[in-house]
Design an enzyme around this catalytic site. Structure first.
Site, PDB file in Angstrom:
ATOM      1  N   ASN A 151       0.795  -1.223   0.000  1.00 15.09           N
ATOM      2  CA  ASN A 151       0.000   0.000   0.000  1.00 15.09           C
ATOM      3  C   ASN A 151       0.828   1.274   0.000  1.00 15.09           C
ATOM      4  O   ASN A 151       0.349   2.322  -0.375  1.00 15.09           O
ATOM      5  CB  ASN A 151      -0.946   0.008   1.199  1.00 15.09           C
ATOM      6  CG  ASN A 151      -0.215  -0.247   2.497  1.00 15.09           C
ATOM      7  OD1 ASN A 151       0.549  -1.212   2.632  1.00 15.09           O
ATOM      8  ND2 ASN A 151      -0.427   0.623   3.465  1.00 15.09           N
ATOM      9  N   SER A 200     -11.446  -4.971   0.141  1.00 19.50           N
ATOM     10  CA  SER A 200     -12.085  -3.837   0.803  1.00 19.50           C
ATOM     11  C   SER A 200     -12.881  -3.035  -0.214  1.00 19.50           C
ATOM     12  O   SER A 200     -12.473  -2.920  -1.365  1.00 19.50           O
ATOM     13  CB  SER A 200     -11.013  -2.952   1.442  1.00 19.50           C
ATOM     14  OG  SER A 200     -11.554  -1.692   1.731  1.00 19.50           O
ATOM     15  N   HIS A 202     -13.909   0.369   0.011  1.00 21.73           N
ATOM     16  CA  HIS A 202     -13.701   1.801  -0.212  1.00 21.73           C
ATOM     17  C   HIS A 202     -12.427   2.132  -0.973  1.00 21.73           C
ATOM     18  O   HIS A 202     -12.166   3.292  -1.270  1.00 21.73           O
ATOM     19  CB  HIS A 202     -13.757   2.569   1.113  1.00 21.73           C
ATOM     20  CG  HIS A 202     -12.567   2.386   1.987  1.00 21.73           C
ATOM     21  ND1 HIS A 202     -11.654   3.393   2.194  1.00 21.73           N
ATOM     22  CD2 HIS A 202     -12.134   1.340   2.712  1.00 21.73           C
ATOM     23  CE1 HIS A 202     -10.707   2.966   3.017  1.00 21.73           C
ATOM     24  NE2 HIS A 202     -10.989   1.721   3.350  1.00 21.73           N
ATOM     25  N   THR A 238     -26.180  -8.905  11.390  1.00 20.11           N
ATOM     26  CA  THR A 238     -27.043  -8.551  10.261  1.00 20.11           C
ATOM     27  C   THR A 238     -26.202  -7.949   9.137  1.00 20.11           C
ATOM     28  O   THR A 238     -25.370  -7.091   9.376  1.00 20.11           O
ATOM     29  CB  THR A 238     -28.129  -7.546  10.716  1.00 20.11           C
ATOM     30  OG1 THR A 238     -28.945  -8.200  11.663  1.00 20.11           O
ATOM     31  CG2 THR A 238     -28.965  -7.060   9.543  1.00 20.11           C
ATOM     32  N   CYS A 325      -2.818   5.432   7.826  1.00 22.88           N
ATOM     33  CA  CYS A 325      -2.854   4.969   9.213  1.00 22.88           C
ATOM     34  C   CYS A 325      -1.565   5.319   9.935  1.00 22.88           C
ATOM     35  O   CYS A 325      -1.572   5.756  11.057  1.00 22.88           O
ATOM     36  CB  CYS A 325      -3.062   3.466   9.280  1.00 22.88           C
ATOM     37  SG  CYS A 325      -4.474   2.937   8.342  1.00 22.88           S
TER      38      CYS A 325
END
Lengths: 383, 389
Positions: A151, A200, A202, A238, A325
């Site tokens: 990344n 992922s 997004h 859910t 991050c």
């Protein structure tokens, strides 16, 4: 001032069509897929379609796709779930020194629980060494986890080669963190040799809070979340239907456009890379010359990445230092450190991450602004 | 339903001629502090007390007033007619709501209203007896009671037994206005708090040097002001765009003198800003010897450019003591957020820890100090920060 968003590896702008799919599942088809009535069935169909889209994109079967809350959960689940399920077969795990924190920290947690972990080192371009992998494998090895695309610097790891070695010489499960690779580069055909693969939403123009884990048929890992038995009992809770619908839609659009967008980004990246390296003195490429088409990492020696980032921000250009991050913490990137980069190179590193929605003019303007800002900052830095 | 609180103020009651002035400010502060919960608070001042009638809840009142400087105690109270039966029943009602089981108590009566037919000891005896008859598990102890029930007979009668401590000090504003140099670190907000406690109304000034400091650092300073505003109702923050001045200094000043030159420039700008808003002093979080710019020589050098007083309430405090205070007033967790000043790029490797004035003057002689000051003064953003409700 036009906004130039070059931080697509942190997150992406949701496509309008995707946002519409999300909106519709929030306001019209808002049923719970577990409900017995018509609203439930309608929701279940939407979920099924999304699952099929993602399975198709991977060359996998829909029943091998489990929805999660995102890349971090997928990575945590894959690594812990595999380690716990295979605990009786061995105690040894392998990963690399340049994984995303959601993998590295999970391995660190397993180490504290008594597992032993080998961290594969990388070369100056961020590649692992397949010979080192081969040597690290033991009869005790139960899991190997290697990221597809790094990344921070965009290195594409030799996943196919790794899979062959792992399958030929051990019984270990193979997990691949493909968060930065999925729908950006073509993946190994049919995920040959891969048991677990994290995705992922997004990062591919879908919503935040949704991801998936591919778990190969017949491979069993321990669930992390227990409860109502959703996702065939593997991941209770859910289902995040709006997220799932959006993720499915985004995956389909990205896969349909993969070839076109890939080649567009290759050109954008080439132009940005050449433009910087040729026009701005004392710049160093971090990572390989080729590599993922959407990630470019360059060190501007004699500057500080964070200052340069803010200077670009004032011109409406958005980039990142290392991964988003790790930018929260002070201290430098573990990836650049593992690649043997000097402190000066680490301090001045900027990650540009592209999307096909940028134009060549955006890139040229960015280079122009960079040249000015870098010159200005260098004048002011410690002599 | 309206509740009554008796608010006692200590120090300001001693201030002779000035007393009405201090009381007026304290009343304004209380009204302002309770405004979010009640816009029609009734405040009456009598006999070194303020009677506060409000429909705000007990929790809202106590949580708010514990941050209003000047208040020594807050007592939730009840009032009734000057009638012994009513006094007895009111006292019983108050005691019933206490955690009284197994406790000792006494009744203390004051009777400034000499028209009331019973003398104080008699009232105490009768009220005490009434309580003992009606509640079980209480014992009288007139020397060392765990609960003291106070009865005051004035134009009406007031009964209370809790004394919730306030923060003490002097009401904010009664000692004029000063300008706090706020950095985002641990020390400066504490310094501001200490002077607010002595009745100073704060305005704050922050030197923003984007892109060398991130906008998150500015947000952090705004958050700090929000905490400080809890004690004063409002803090006006002046955000100076310091980037150009900083660049100029960086280019012209010898590295080892950069920090001290920067500090002097900040003082000049702060002083001018202070003058423009009627602030009569500057406040800093300096603590002697803590860092290179806080040695005695460095302080002499920064002090030289100021013509108004610089208050340094933390000058004799250790870092640990300052951190304790920061935790107590609620600024610590904000101050330690990691959005590092990128200004650290400007921190010289070997700063002059004992700069002599002539060296500082030489270093500064290359700069057009007035121009840089004027330039910075033209680029100030004003933010009025209110407390979080």
């Amino acid at each position: 001032m036009k906004e130039i968003y070059l931080d697509n590896s942190a997150t992406t702008k949701v496509l309008e069509e995707v946002a519409r799919a999300v909106f519709d599942t929030m306001t019209l088809h808002f049923g719970n897929p577990s409900s017995l009535h018509r609203k439930g069935i309608e929701a279940e169909k939407i979920m099924q379609e999304a699952r099929e889209n993602i399975a198709k994109a991977l060359g996998a079967s829909p029943k091998e796709i489990y929805f999660t809350s995102g890349g971090t959960e997928s990575n945590n689940w894959a690594v812990k779930g595999a380690a716990y399920a295979r605990r009786r077969k061995g105690n040894h795990l392998i990963t690399t020194a340049i994984e995303h924190p959601s993998v590295l920290e999970t391995f660190a947690a397993l180490e504290r629980e008594g597992f032993s972990v080998t961290y594969l080192q990388v070369d100056r371009e961020g590649f692992i060494d397949l010979n080192q992998l081969k040597e690290a494998l033991t009869p005790e090895t139960i899991l190997v986890s290697i990221m597809y695309v790094n990344n921070e610097v965009g290195t594409i790891e030799p996943i196919q080669g790794a899979a062959q070695i792992i399958k030929a010489s051990s019984n270990a499960l193979f997990h691949v963190d493909a968060v930065q690779a999925f729908a950006k580069i073509p993946l190994v055909s049919k995920l040959e040799g891969i048991d677990l693969l994290s995705l992922s939403g997004h990062k591919i123009y879908g919503p935040k809070g949704i991801g998936a884990l591919f778990v190969r048929d017949k491979v069993s890992i321990a669930p992390l979340l227990h409860g109502g038995g959703q996702e065939t009992g593997q991941r209770s809770g859910t289902e995040n239907l709006p997220g799932i619908a959006g993720f499915g839609k985004a995956a389909k659009i990205c896969i349909d456009n993969l070839e076109k967008w890939h080649s567009q980004m290759v050109q954008l990246k080439e132009r940005l890379m050449k433009g910087i390296l040729d026009n701005i003195p004392d710049t160093v490429l971090n990572g390989p010359v080729s590599g993922a088409p959407h990630i470019l990492n360059i060190s501007f020696l004699g500057t500080r990445g964070e200052i340069l980032l803010h200077a670009l921000e004032s011109k409406n250009i958005y980039v990142s230092t290392g991964s988003a991050c790790s930018s929260h913490k002070s201290g430098n990137s573990h990836v650049l450190k593992a690649m043997g980069k000097s402190e000066e190179e680490q301090d001045g590193a900027i990650r540009f991450s592209l999307s096909p929605f940028l134009s060549m003019e955006d890139i040229d303007y960015t280079i122009e602004v960079l040249a000015d800002e870098v010159r200005e900052i260098r004048k002011l830095m410690r002599r | 339903m309206e509740n009554l609180y008796l608010i006692s103020f200590g120090e300001i009651a001693l201030k002779g001629e000035n007393r009405p002035y201090f009381e007026r400010i304290l009343i304004q502060r209380i009204k302002q502090a309770l405004l979010p919960y009640d816009d029609s608070v009734q405040l009456e001042k009598t006999h070194g007390r303020i009677y506060c009638y409000t429909k705000a809840s007990r929790e809202q009142v106590l949580n708010t007033l514990k941050n209003v400087f000047g208040i020594v105690y807050i007592s939730p109270a009840k009032s009734c007619e000057n009638d012994l039966e009513q006094i007895k029943n009111t006292a019983l009602e108050i005691m019933r709501n206490q955690n009284y089981k197994g406790k000792t108590f006494k009744v203390e009566t004051r009777r400034p209203n000499k028209g009331f037919p019973f003398k104080s000891p008699e009232v105490s005896r009768q009220v005490g007896a009434h309580i003992l008859r009606n509640l079980e598990g209480l014992k009288v102890d007139v020397h060392n009671p765990e609960i003291q029930l106070d009865v005051e007979i004035r134009e009406r009668s007031f009964v209370y037994c809790e004394k919730v401590p306030g923060p003490g000090g002097l009401p904010v504003g009664c000692n004029g206005k000063a300008m706090l140099l706020l950095s985002g670190g641990i020390d400066s907000p504490v310094a501001g708090y200490m002077l607010m406690k002595r009745g100073i109304e704060l305005e704050a000034i922050y030197f923003h040097s984007f892109p060398f400091t991130s906008d998150r650092a500015k947000d952090k300073v705004i958050e700090l002001c929000r905490v400080l505003a809890k004690y004063s109702g409002k803090v006006r923050l002046h955000v100076v765009n310091f980037t150009e001045a900083l660049k100029e200094m960086r280019k012209q000043t010898p590295e080892e003198f950069l920090t001290i030159t920067m500090r002097r420039m900040m003082m000049r700008i702060a002083q001018k800003t202070a003058a423009s808003v009627g602030a009569k002093a500057l406040i800093t979080g300096e603590s002697l010897g803590q860092v290179a710019s806080q040695t005695l020589e460095a302080i002499v050098a920064t002090n030289e450019v100021a013509t108004i007083p610089i208050f340094r309430p933390l000058i004799g405090f250790d870092k640990i003591e300052i951190m304790e205070l920061a935790k107590k007033i609620g600024t610590y967790d904000i101050s330690i957020r990691p959005y590092a000043d990128c200004c650290t790029v400007f921190v010289p490797r070997h700063p002059k820890t004992r700069p002599n004035l002539s060296g500082v003057h030489d270093a500064e002689s290359l700069l057009d100090v007035d121009k840089l000051t004027e330039m910075s003064l033209k680029d100030i953003e004003i933010i009025d920060v209110k407390p979080q409700v």
